[in-house]
Design an enzyme around this catalytic site. Structure first.
Site, PDB file in Angstrom:
ATOM      1  N   PRO A   2     -59.698 -54.902 -24.547  1.00  0.00           N
ATOM      2  CA  PRO A   2     -60.795 -54.695 -23.478  1.00  0.00           C
ATOM      3  C   PRO A   2     -59.892 -54.361 -22.100  1.00  0.00           C
ATOM      4  CG  PRO A   2     -61.062 -56.731 -24.979  1.00  0.00           C
ATOM      5  CD  PRO A   2     -59.619 -56.207 -25.397  1.00  0.00           C
ATOM      6  N   GLU A   3     -60.406 -53.389 -21.397  1.00  0.00           N
ATOM      7  CA  GLU A   3     -60.115 -53.070 -20.102  1.00  0.00           C
ATOM      8  C   GLU A   3     -60.756 -54.037 -19.088  1.00  0.00           C
ATOM      9  OE1 GLU A   3     -57.584 -51.171 -19.346  1.00  0.00           O
ATOM     10  OE2 GLU A   3     -57.221 -50.855 -21.478  1.00  0.00           O
ATOM     11  N   HIS A  91     -50.229 -72.968  -8.896  1.00  0.00           N
ATOM     12  CA  HIS A  91     -49.944 -73.646  -9.984  1.00  0.00           C
ATOM     13  C   HIS A  91     -50.227 -72.682 -11.129  1.00  0.00           C
ATOM     14  CE1 HIS A  91     -50.804 -77.296  -8.012  1.00  0.00           C
ATOM     15  NE2 HIS A  91     -52.037 -76.946  -7.679  1.00  0.00           N
ATOM     16  N   ARG A 110     -52.223 -79.775 -13.110  1.00  0.00           N
ATOM     17  CA  ARG A 110     -51.507 -81.236 -13.068  1.00  0.00           C
ATOM     18  C   ARG A 110     -50.312 -81.394 -13.939  1.00  0.00           C
ATOM     19  NH1 ARG A 110     -56.526 -85.287 -14.815  1.00  0.00           N
ATOM     20  NH2 ARG A 110     -54.650 -86.827 -14.229  1.00  0.00           N
ATOM     21  N   LYS A 152     -59.169-100.123 -42.589  1.00  0.00           N
ATOM     22  CA  LYS A 152     -59.212 -99.548 -41.238  1.00  0.00           C
ATOM     23  C   LYS A 152     -60.139-100.711 -40.385  1.00  0.00           C
ATOM     24  CE  LYS A 152     -55.891 -96.576 -41.068  1.00  0.00           C
ATOM     25  NZ  LYS A 152     -54.342 -96.761 -40.212  1.00  0.00           N
TER      26      LYS A 152
END
Length: 271
Positions: A2-3, A91, A110, A152
């Site tokens: 894709p351009e 960032h 972060r 569990k």
């Protein structure tokens, strides 16, 4: 290819932009991610991308030489495909520059994400080795859930979100699958019958397949390749609908916290 001048992509949305391309350069502006970006990442330069796969929330860029680049977006990371000459912003930590003049750019405010290198012949990193099966494969079935859940005491919702049990069942998916299977998210995993685990297995596969069909593989980065958000969120049955009527019985949806995660369920339909 894709351009597009720039596009934010989901993990598997990366594939059509990378596969078949040769990595011309790798620019690392900040190595201080969740784990330090290794100097050996430069070994990927000059190699062709043969495939882009996903393992849980890790993106695996497979190379012709047998190595792979392992990416993780952490809590705040995102990937963009753009022209390599576009100036980086704050960032923007890593560029994987391709021979067609585009680059895959990792932005992570972060710095909880990761970019790692697995050299040819090296064993699978521990962070991948402990993961359970992918939910849409035959390796994930009710028998596995029954076997791992015996004795569990953990809540069933936490159990199916454990990546050692099965990968890819995030918080929203878990809420929706448990509703579809009619299981109270608070129920202890060891107290769920084999019959109900069979229903839950089907529900997990259905909700994930539906999400992928509607444009993404996870809701965290649920963005289509044109940069627009996906629409899976519009068809949620219980998640985020506290106080609203259940779509089946009209009982108000309840919410609570399980394992520090928002949990939504119908007290009538889920037992």
């Amino acid at each position: 290819m894709p351009e597009l001048p720039e596009v934010e992509v989901s993990r598997l949305g990366v594939a059509p932009f990378l596969e078949g391309q040769v990595i011309r350069n790798i620019i690392v502006r900040d190595r201080r991610l969740r784990w330090p970006v290794p100097e050996s990442l430069a070994d990927a330069i000059g190699q062709q991308v043969t495939a882009v796969n996903r393992r849980a929330k890790y993106l695996l860029i497979e190379l012709a030489g047998g190595g792979r680049i392992i990416l993780h977006l952490g809590m705040s990371g995102k990937l963009r495909v753009l022209d390599a000459n576009v100036a980086p912003v704050k960032h923007d930590h890593i560029d994987i520059v391709l021979d067609n003049g585009k680059c895959l750019r990792l932005n992570d405010p972060r710095r909880f994400g990761a970019c790692l290198w697995q050299a040819p012949g090296e064993p699978v990193p521990q962070l991948l080795a402990h993961l359970g099966p992918e939910p849409l494969t035959t390796d994930f079935d009710a028998e596995r859930l029954v076997t791992l859940s015996r004795n569990k005491q953990v809540a069933i919702k936490n159990f199916i979100m454990d990546n050692a049990v099965v990968v890819g069942v995030g918080n929203i998916y878990a809420n929706e699958a448990l509703f579809m299977a009619g299981i109270d998210p608070r129920r202890k995993a060891g107290k769920v019958s084999a019959k109900r685990y069979a229903l839950l297995t089907i529900a997990i596969k259905e909700v994930l397949a539906k999400a992928i069909q509607q444009g993404g593989t996870t809701l965290k980065d649920f963005t289509q390749t044109d940069g627009n958000p996906g629409y899976f969120k519009q068809s949620l049955n219980v998640y985020g609908r506290s106080g609203e009527p259940c779509l089946i019985c009209e009982t108000p949806i309840k919410s609570l916290t399980i394992g520090q995660r928002n949990t939504f369920y119908c007290p009538q339909c889920q037992r």
